[in-house]
Design a protein around this motif. Structure first.
Motif, PDB file in Angstrom:
ATOM      1  N   TYR A  67      27.292  84.248  16.441  1.00 50.48           N
ATOM      2  CA  TYR A  67      25.962  84.837  16.548  1.00 50.48           C
ATOM      3  C   TYR A  67      25.465  84.904  17.994  1.00 50.48           C
ATOM      4  O   TYR A  67      24.288  84.726  18.273  1.00 50.48           O
ATOM      5  CB  TYR A  67      24.970  84.082  15.664  1.00 50.48           C
ATOM      6  N   GLY A  68      26.376  85.124  18.929  1.00 53.07           N
ATOM      7  CA  GLY A  68      26.009  85.297  20.326  1.00 53.07           C
ATOM      8  C   GLY A  68      25.822  84.015  21.116  1.00 53.07           C
ATOM      9  O   GLY A  68      25.446  84.060  22.281  1.00 53.07           O
ATOM     10  N   ILE A  69      26.076  82.876  20.508  1.00 54.02           N
ATOM     11  CA  ILE A  69      25.979  81.608  21.248  1.00 54.02           C
ATOM     12  C   ILE A  69      27.260  81.488  22.062  1.00 54.02           C
ATOM     13  O   ILE A  69      28.319  81.178  21.531  1.00 54.02           O
ATOM     14  CB  ILE A  69      25.798  80.404  20.308  1.00 54.02           C
ATOM     15  N   ASP A  70      27.162  81.778  23.358  1.00 53.02           N
ATOM     16  CA  ASP A  70      28.379  81.851  24.170  1.00 53.02           C
ATOM     17  C   ASP A  70      28.262  81.129  25.517  1.00 53.02           C
ATOM     18  O   ASP A  70      29.087  81.321  26.401  1.00 53.02           O
ATOM     19  CB  ASP A  70      28.767  83.314  24.401  1.00 53.02           C
ATOM     20  N   GLN A  71      27.267  80.283  25.676  1.00 50.66           N
ATOM     21  CA  GLN A  71      27.076  79.612  26.949  1.00 50.66           C
ATOM     22  C   GLN A  71      28.209  78.620  27.220  1.00 50.66           C
ATOM     23  O   GLN A  71      28.706  77.970  26.319  1.00 50.66           O
ATOM     24  CB  GLN A  71      25.729  78.882  26.993  1.00 50.66           C
ATOM     25  N   MET A  72      28.568  78.527  28.501  1.00 49.24           N
ATOM     26  CA  MET A  72      29.662  77.661  28.928  1.00 49.24           C
ATOM     27  C   MET A  72      29.252  76.942  30.208  1.00 49.24           C
ATOM     28  O   MET A  72      28.313  77.346  30.875  1.00 49.24           O
ATOM     29  CB  MET A  72      30.908  78.480  29.222  1.00 49.24           C
ATOM     30  N   ALA A  73      30.031  75.922  30.548  1.00 49.00           N
ATOM     31  CA  ALA A  73      29.850  75.219  31.822  1.00 49.00           C
ATOM     32  C   ALA A  73      31.233  74.895  32.364  1.00 49.00           C
ATOM     33  O   ALA A  73      32.165  74.613  31.602  1.00 49.00           O
ATOM     34  CB  ALA A  73      29.040  73.946  31.622  1.00 49.00           C
ATOM     35  N   LEU A  74      31.367  74.943  33.678  1.00 53.23           N
ATOM     36  CA  LEU A  74      32.646  74.701  34.340  1.00 53.23           C
ATOM     37  C   LEU A  74      32.442  73.733  35.496  1.00 53.23           C
ATOM     38  O   LEU A  74      31.474  73.855  36.242  1.00 53.23           O
ATOM     39  CB  LEU A  74      33.223  76.020  34.870  1.00 53.23           C
ATOM     40  N   THR A  89      32.444  69.862  42.104  1.00 57.71           N
ATOM     41  CA  THR A  89      31.299  70.752  41.940  1.00 57.71           C
ATOM     42  C   THR A  89      31.221  71.200  40.488  1.00 57.71           C
ATOM     43  O   THR A  89      32.186  71.095  39.736  1.00 57.71           O
ATOM     44  CB  THR A  89      31.392  71.987  42.866  1.00 57.71           C
ATOM     45  N   THR A  90      30.070  71.703  40.131  1.00 54.28           N
ATOM     46  CA  THR A  90      29.880  72.319  38.830  1.00 54.28           C
ATOM     47  C   THR A  90      29.305  73.714  39.063  1.00 54.28           C
ATOM     48  O   THR A  90      28.605  73.944  40.050  1.00 54.28           O
ATOM     49  CB  THR A  90      28.967  71.486  37.912  1.00 54.28           C
ATOM     50  N   PHE A  91      29.634  74.613  38.171  1.00 53.69           N
ATOM     51  CA  PHE A  91      29.179  75.990  38.299  1.00 53.69           C
ATOM     52  C   PHE A  91      28.063  76.297  37.307  1.00 53.69           C
ATOM     53  O   PHE A  91      27.747  77.455  37.063  1.00 53.69           O
ATOM     54  CB  PHE A  91      30.363  76.947  38.145  1.00 53.69           C
ATOM     55  N   GLY A  92      27.471  75.249  36.765  1.00 52.36           N
ATOM     56  CA  GLY A  92      26.320  75.399  35.886  1.00 52.36           C
ATOM     57  C   GLY A  92      26.660  76.055  34.566  1.00 52.36           C
ATOM     58  O   GLY A  92      27.820  76.262  34.218  1.00 52.36           O
ATOM     59  N   VAL A  93      25.624  76.379  33.822  1.00 50.98           N
ATOM     60  CA  VAL A  93      25.779  77.038  32.524  1.00 50.98           C
ATOM     61  C   VAL A  93      25.787  78.543  32.767  1.00 50.98           C
ATOM     62  O   VAL A  93      24.955  79.064  33.511  1.00 50.98           O
ATOM     63  CB  VAL A  93      24.639  76.633  31.566  1.00 50.98           C
ATOM     64  N   PHE A  94      26.745  79.220  32.141  1.00 48.16           N
ATOM     65  CA  PHE A  94      26.871  80.665  32.322  1.00 48.16           C
ATOM     66  C   PHE A  94      27.388  81.297  31.042  1.00 48.16           C
ATOM     67  O   PHE A  94      27.911  80.618  30.164  1.00 48.16           O
ATOM     68  CB  PHE A  94      27.799  80.993  33.498  1.00 48.16           C
ATOM     69  N   ARG A  95      27.237  82.587  30.960  1.00 50.23           N
ATOM     70  CA  ARG A  95      27.792  83.354  29.838  1.00 50.23           C
ATOM     71  C   ARG A  95      29.124  83.939  30.289  1.00 50.23           C
ATOM     72  O   ARG A  95      29.328  84.174  31.484  1.00 50.23           O
ATOM     73  CB  ARG A  95      26.818  84.446  29.437  1.00 50.23           C
ATOM     74  N   PRO A  96      30.050  84.192  29.379  1.00 57.78           N
ATOM     75  CA  PRO A  96      31.372  84.689  29.778  1.00 57.78           C
ATOM     76  C   PRO A  96      31.323  85.916  30.688  1.00 57.78           C
ATOM     77  O   PRO A  96      32.093  85.996  31.646  1.00 57.78           O
ATOM     78  CB  PRO A  96      32.045  85.006  28.442  1.00 57.78           C
ATOM     79  N   ILE A  97      30.439  86.835  30.445  1.00 62.32           N
ATOM     80  CA  ILE A  97      30.356  88.046  31.268  1.00 62.32           C
ATOM     81  C   ILE A  97      30.049  87.689  32.720  1.00 62.32           C
ATOM     82  O   ILE A  97      30.504  88.359  33.643  1.00 62.32           O
ATOM     83  CB  ILE A  97      29.317  89.048  30.694  1.00 62.32           C
ATOM     84  N   GLU A  98      29.306  86.595  32.942  1.00 61.05           N
ATOM     85  CA  GLU A  98      28.960  86.172  34.295  1.00 61.05           C
ATOM     86  C   GLU A  98      30.167  85.647  35.058  1.00 61.05           C
ATOM     87  O   GLU A  98      30.139  85.573  36.286  1.00 61.05           O
ATOM     88  CB  GLU A  98      27.869  85.102  34.256  1.00 61.05           C
ATOM     89  N   PHE A  99      31.216  85.291  34.344  1.00 59.28           N
ATOM     90  CA  PHE A  99      32.435  84.830  35.007  1.00 59.28           C
ATOM     91  C   PHE A  99      33.065  85.975  35.785  1.00 59.28           C
ATOM     92  O   PHE A  99      33.569  85.783  36.886  1.00 59.28           O
ATOM     93  CB  PHE A  99      33.422  84.278  33.972  1.00 59.28           C
ATOM     94  N   TYR A 100      33.019  87.174  35.220  1.00 55.44           N
ATOM     95  CA  TYR A 100      33.736  88.328  35.772  1.00 55.44           C
ATOM     96  C   TYR A 100      32.898  89.197  36.707  1.00 55.44           C
ATOM     97  O   TYR A 100      33.440  90.039  37.406  1.00 55.44           O
ATOM     98  CB  TYR A 100      34.256  89.199  34.620  1.00 55.44           C
ATOM     99  N   GLU A 101      31.592  89.020  36.711  1.00 53.37           N
ATOM    100  CA  GLU A 101      30.717  89.866  37.525  1.00 53.37           C
ATOM    101  C   GLU A 101      30.988  89.694  39.015  1.00 53.37           C
ATOM    102  O   GLU A 101      31.497  88.664  39.462  1.00 53.37           O
ATOM    103  CB  GLU A 101      29.253  89.514  37.262  1.00 53.37           C
ATOM    104  N   GLU A 102      30.594  90.717  39.776  1.00 50.84           N
ATOM    105  CA  GLU A 102      30.657  90.595  41.232  1.00 50.84           C
ATOM    106  C   GLU A 102      29.750  89.441  41.636  1.00 50.84           C
ATOM    107  O   GLU A 102      28.628  89.329  41.152  1.00 50.84           O
ATOM    108  CB  GLU A 102      30.198  91.906  41.880  1.00 50.84           C
ATOM    109  N   SER A 103      30.244  88.580  42.506  1.00 55.16           N
ATOM    110  CA  SER A 103      29.553  87.350  42.907  1.00 55.16           C
ATOM    111  C   SER A 103      29.335  86.415  41.725  1.00 55.16           C
ATOM    112  O   SER A 103      28.430  85.580  41.743  1.00 55.16           O
ATOM    113  CB  SER A 103      28.207  87.650  43.581  1.00 55.16           C
ATOM    114  N   GLY A 104      30.167  86.564  40.704  1.00 51.97           N
ATOM    115  CA  GLY A 104      30.065  85.727  39.518  1.00 51.97           C
ATOM    116  C   GLY A 104      30.811  84.412  39.687  1.00 51.97           C
ATOM    117  O   GLY A 104      31.242  84.039  40.782  1.00 51.97           O
ATOM    118  N   VAL A 105      30.994  83.725  38.582  1.00 52.22           N
ATOM    119  CA  VAL A 105      31.598  82.398  38.596  1.00 52.22           C
ATOM    120  C   VAL A 105      33.033  82.448  39.123  1.00 52.22           C
ATOM    121  O   VAL A 105      33.431  81.584  39.912  1.00 52.22           O
ATOM    122  CB  VAL A 105      31.533  81.753  37.198  1.00 52.22           C
ATOM    123  N   GLU A 106      33.805  83.448  38.750  1.00 53.34           N
ATOM    124  CA  GLU A 106      35.180  83.548  39.254  1.00 53.34           C
ATOM    125  C   GLU A 106      35.194  83.583  40.782  1.00 53.34           C
ATOM    126  O   GLU A 106      35.936  82.842  41.431  1.00 53.34           O
ATOM    127  CB  GLU A 106      35.879  84.793  38.708  1.00 53.34           C
TER     128      GLU A 106
END
Length: 151
Positions: A67-74, A89-106
């Motif tokens: 149901y859209g619950i997709d938050q993650m932490a790394l 370090t920690t990259f905080g709580v993020f949604r999967p799409i934020e991993f791939y965005e420009e200036s995103g978690v990746e």
């Protein structure tokens, strides 16, 4: 009035299920990379970053998102095996799409690893271990809140 007061002292069953699920390790993925005793160069860090990113992508793809619950932490850390952390370090709580965005978690993971001071990483007596942990709230939600949907 008395029933409202008694409810305050009764444990919340959902909270208890969530806490138990987290204690069991639901949603937690861990990976380590042990690098040898040879001095590290920038190319070693770039290769490590590729491995961390590949692992994180695979874990994100395998996570549940009920149901859209997709938050993650790394989080990422490095240390001599059995020694004190050199960096973390920690990259905080993020949604999967934020991993791939420009200036995103990746990109932030790559930036973090490439900014580690090679002098500090190479000032050691043995190998060096890099560890990453990825936590998925969606996996916990599926195991607890939506457990009846799984049956």
């Amino acid at each position: 009035m008395l029933s409202a007061l008694l409810r305050r002292f009764r444990p919340d069953p959902l909270r208890t299920r969530v806490e138990d699920s987290i204690r069991r390790g639901t949603g937690l993925s861990k990976q380590e990379w042990l690098l040898g005793t040879a001095p590290l160069g920038r190319e070693d860090i770039e290769q490590l970053a590729d491995q961390v990113i590949t692992w994180a992508r695979a874990r994100i793809a395998a996570s549940r998102r009920p149901y859209g619950i997709d938050q993650m932490a790394l989080a990422i850390a490095c240390a001599e095996p059995g020694g004190q952390p050199i960096a973390s370090t920690t990259f905080g709580v993020f949604r999967p799409i934020e991993f791939y965005e420009e200036s995103g978690v990746e990109e932030r993971v790559r930036t973090y690893l490439s900014a580690l001071p090679l002098e500090a990483l190479n000032d050691r007596s043995g190998g060096i271990r890099f560890a990453a942990a990825l936590f998925s709230w969606g996996d916990v939600a599926r195991d607890t809140i939506f457990a009846d949907d799984n049956r």
